[in-house]
Design a protein around this motif. Structure first.
Motif, PDB file in Angstrom:
ATOM      1  N   GLU A 106       0.827  -1.212   0.000  1.00  0.00           N
ATOM      2  CA  GLU A 106       0.000   0.000   0.000  1.00  0.00           C
ATOM      3  C   GLU A 106       0.858   1.257   0.000  1.00  0.00           C
ATOM      4  OE1 GLU A 106      -3.025   0.128   3.002  1.00  0.00           O
ATOM      5  OE2 GLU A 106      -3.736  -1.886   2.527  1.00  0.00           O
ATOM      6  N   VAL A 107       1.896   1.281   0.827  1.00  0.00           N
ATOM      7  CA  VAL A 107       2.782   2.443   0.884  1.00  0.00           C
ATOM      8  C   VAL A 107       3.490   2.624  -0.458  1.00  0.00           C
ATOM      9  CG1 VAL A 107       4.901   3.346   1.932  1.00  0.00           C
ATOM     10  CG2 VAL A 107       3.113   2.389   3.377  1.00  0.00           C
ATOM     11  N   GLY A 108       3.956   1.523  -1.032  1.00  0.00           N
ATOM     12  CA  GLY A 108       4.629   1.599  -2.334  1.00  0.00           C
ATOM     13  C   GLY A 108       3.711   2.123  -3.423  1.00  0.00           C
ATOM     14  N   GLN A 109       2.475   1.667  -3.443  1.00  0.00           N
ATOM     15  CA  GLN A 109       1.514   2.146  -4.438  1.00  0.00           C
ATOM     16  C   GLN A 109       1.220   3.623  -4.241  1.00  0.00           C
ATOM     17  OE1 GLN A 109      -1.644  -0.672  -3.742  1.00  0.00           O
ATOM     18  NE2 GLN A 109      -0.980  -1.991  -5.429  1.00  0.00           N
ATOM     19  N   PHE A 110       1.084   4.046  -2.994  1.00  0.00           N
ATOM     20  CA  PHE A 110       0.843   5.454  -2.686  1.00  0.00           C
ATOM     21  C   PHE A 110       2.019   6.305  -3.160  1.00  0.00           C
ATOM     22  CE2 PHE A 110       1.402   9.035   0.259  1.00  0.00           C
ATOM     23  CZ  PHE A 110       0.205   9.700   0.063  1.00  0.00           C
ATOM     24  N   MET A 111       3.233   5.858  -2.866  1.00  0.00           N
ATOM     25  CA  MET A 111       4.424   6.611  -3.259  1.00  0.00           C
ATOM     26  C   MET A 111       4.553   6.680  -4.780  1.00  0.00           C
ATOM     27  SD  MET A 111       7.125   5.264  -0.391  1.00  0.00           S
ATOM     28  CE  MET A 111       8.502   6.188  -1.027  1.00  0.00           C
ATOM     29  N   LEU A 112       4.293   5.578  -5.458  1.00  0.00           N
ATOM     30  CA  LEU A 112       4.373   5.550  -6.910  1.00  0.00           C
ATOM     31  C   LEU A 112       3.360   6.506  -7.531  1.00  0.00           C
ATOM     32  CD1 LEU A 112       5.570   4.283  -9.468  1.00  0.00           C
ATOM     33  CD2 LEU A 112       3.838   2.500  -9.273  1.00  0.00           C
ATOM     34  N   LYS A 113       2.140   6.504  -7.007  1.00  0.00           N
ATOM     35  CA  LYS A 113       1.096   7.400  -7.510  1.00  0.00           C
ATOM     36  C   LYS A 113       1.503   8.854  -7.324  1.00  0.00           C
ATOM     37  CE  LYS A 113      -3.767   8.543  -6.886  1.00  0.00           C
ATOM     38  NZ  LYS A 113      -4.075   9.570  -5.919  1.00  0.00           N
ATOM     39  N   ASN A 114       2.005   9.178  -6.141  1.00  0.00           N
ATOM     40  CA  ASN A 114       2.409  10.564  -5.877  1.00  0.00           C
ATOM     41  C   ASN A 114       3.585  10.982  -6.741  1.00  0.00           C
ATOM     42  OD1 ASN A 114       0.404  11.082  -4.061  1.00  0.00           O
ATOM     43  ND2 ASN A 114       1.645  10.716  -2.253  1.00  0.00           N
ATOM     44  N   ARG A 115       4.557  10.094  -6.904  1.00  0.00           N
ATOM     45  CA  ARG A 115       5.726  10.421  -7.742  1.00  0.00           C
ATOM     46  C   ARG A 115       5.312  10.619  -9.193  1.00  0.00           C
ATOM     47  NH1 ARG A 115      10.410  12.039  -5.235  1.00  0.00           N
ATOM     48  NH2 ARG A 115      10.593  10.860  -3.315  1.00  0.00           N
ATOM     49  N   THR A 116       4.396   9.790  -9.663  1.00  0.00           N
ATOM     50  CA  THR A 116       3.926   9.914 -11.040  1.00  0.00           C
ATOM     51  C   THR A 116       3.208  11.244 -11.227  1.00  0.00           C
ATOM     52  OG1 THR A 116       3.687   7.513 -11.211  1.00  0.00           O
ATOM     53  CG2 THR A 116       2.501   8.832 -12.827  1.00  0.00           C
ATOM     54  N   GLU A 117       2.345  11.576 -10.273  1.00  0.00           N
ATOM     55  CA  GLU A 117       1.628  12.850 -10.361  1.00  0.00           C
ATOM     56  C   GLU A 117       2.594  14.022 -10.294  1.00  0.00           C
ATOM     57  OE1 GLU A 117      -1.230  12.660  -7.203  1.00  0.00           O
ATOM     58  OE2 GLU A 117      -2.540  11.284  -8.292  1.00  0.00           O
ATOM     59  N   GLN A 118       3.590  13.961  -9.410  1.00  0.00           N
ATOM     60  CA  GLN A 118       4.567  15.040  -9.291  1.00  0.00           C
ATOM     61  C   GLN A 118       5.377  15.182 -10.578  1.00  0.00           C
ATOM     62  OE1 GLN A 118       6.903  14.133  -5.833  1.00  0.00           O
ATOM     63  NE2 GLN A 118       5.350  14.858  -4.401  1.00  0.00           N
ATOM     64  N   SER A 119       5.742  14.056 -11.171  1.00  0.00           N
ATOM     65  CA  SER A 119       6.513  14.097 -12.416  1.00  0.00           C
ATOM     66  C   SER A 119       5.703  14.740 -13.528  1.00  0.00           C
ATOM     67  CB  SER A 119       6.933  12.686 -12.835  1.00  0.00           C
ATOM     68  OG  SER A 119       7.832  12.150 -11.901  1.00  0.00           O
ATOM     69  N   LEU A 120       4.421  14.386 -13.619  1.00  0.00           N
ATOM     70  CA  LEU A 120       3.574  14.992 -14.651  1.00  0.00           C
ATOM     71  C   LEU A 120       3.427  16.487 -14.438  1.00  0.00           C
ATOM     72  CD1 LEU A 120       0.766  12.299 -15.006  1.00  0.00           C
ATOM     73  CD2 LEU A 120       2.528  12.886 -16.679  1.00  0.00           C
TER      74      LEU A 120
END
Length: 66
Positions: A42-56
């Protein structure tokens, strides 16, 4: 002879109790591991989602072709 049989029965009961206790401990241990793995996912998925959004967001603010 009866004393020996009594001792053997007591040892068998004790062994069965120890086995039951060990199985319960193992079950608890494995349950904790499973919970930790699920929490980590869950933490990994949350971090991946946030990083993807930040990158965009970063890309859109700095690049005209993103």
């Amino acid at each position: 002879m009866l004393v020996v049989i009594g001792i053997l029965i007591a040892l068998q009961v004790n062994n069965q109790n120890n086995i039951r206790t060990e199985k319960q401990s193992l079950k608890n241990y494995l349950s904790k591991i499973a919970k930790n793995v699920n929490d980590d996912i869950e933490v990994g998925q949350f971090m991946l989602k946030n990083r993807t959004e930040q990158s965009l967001i970063m890309c859109q603010s700095h690049c005209s072709y993103c």
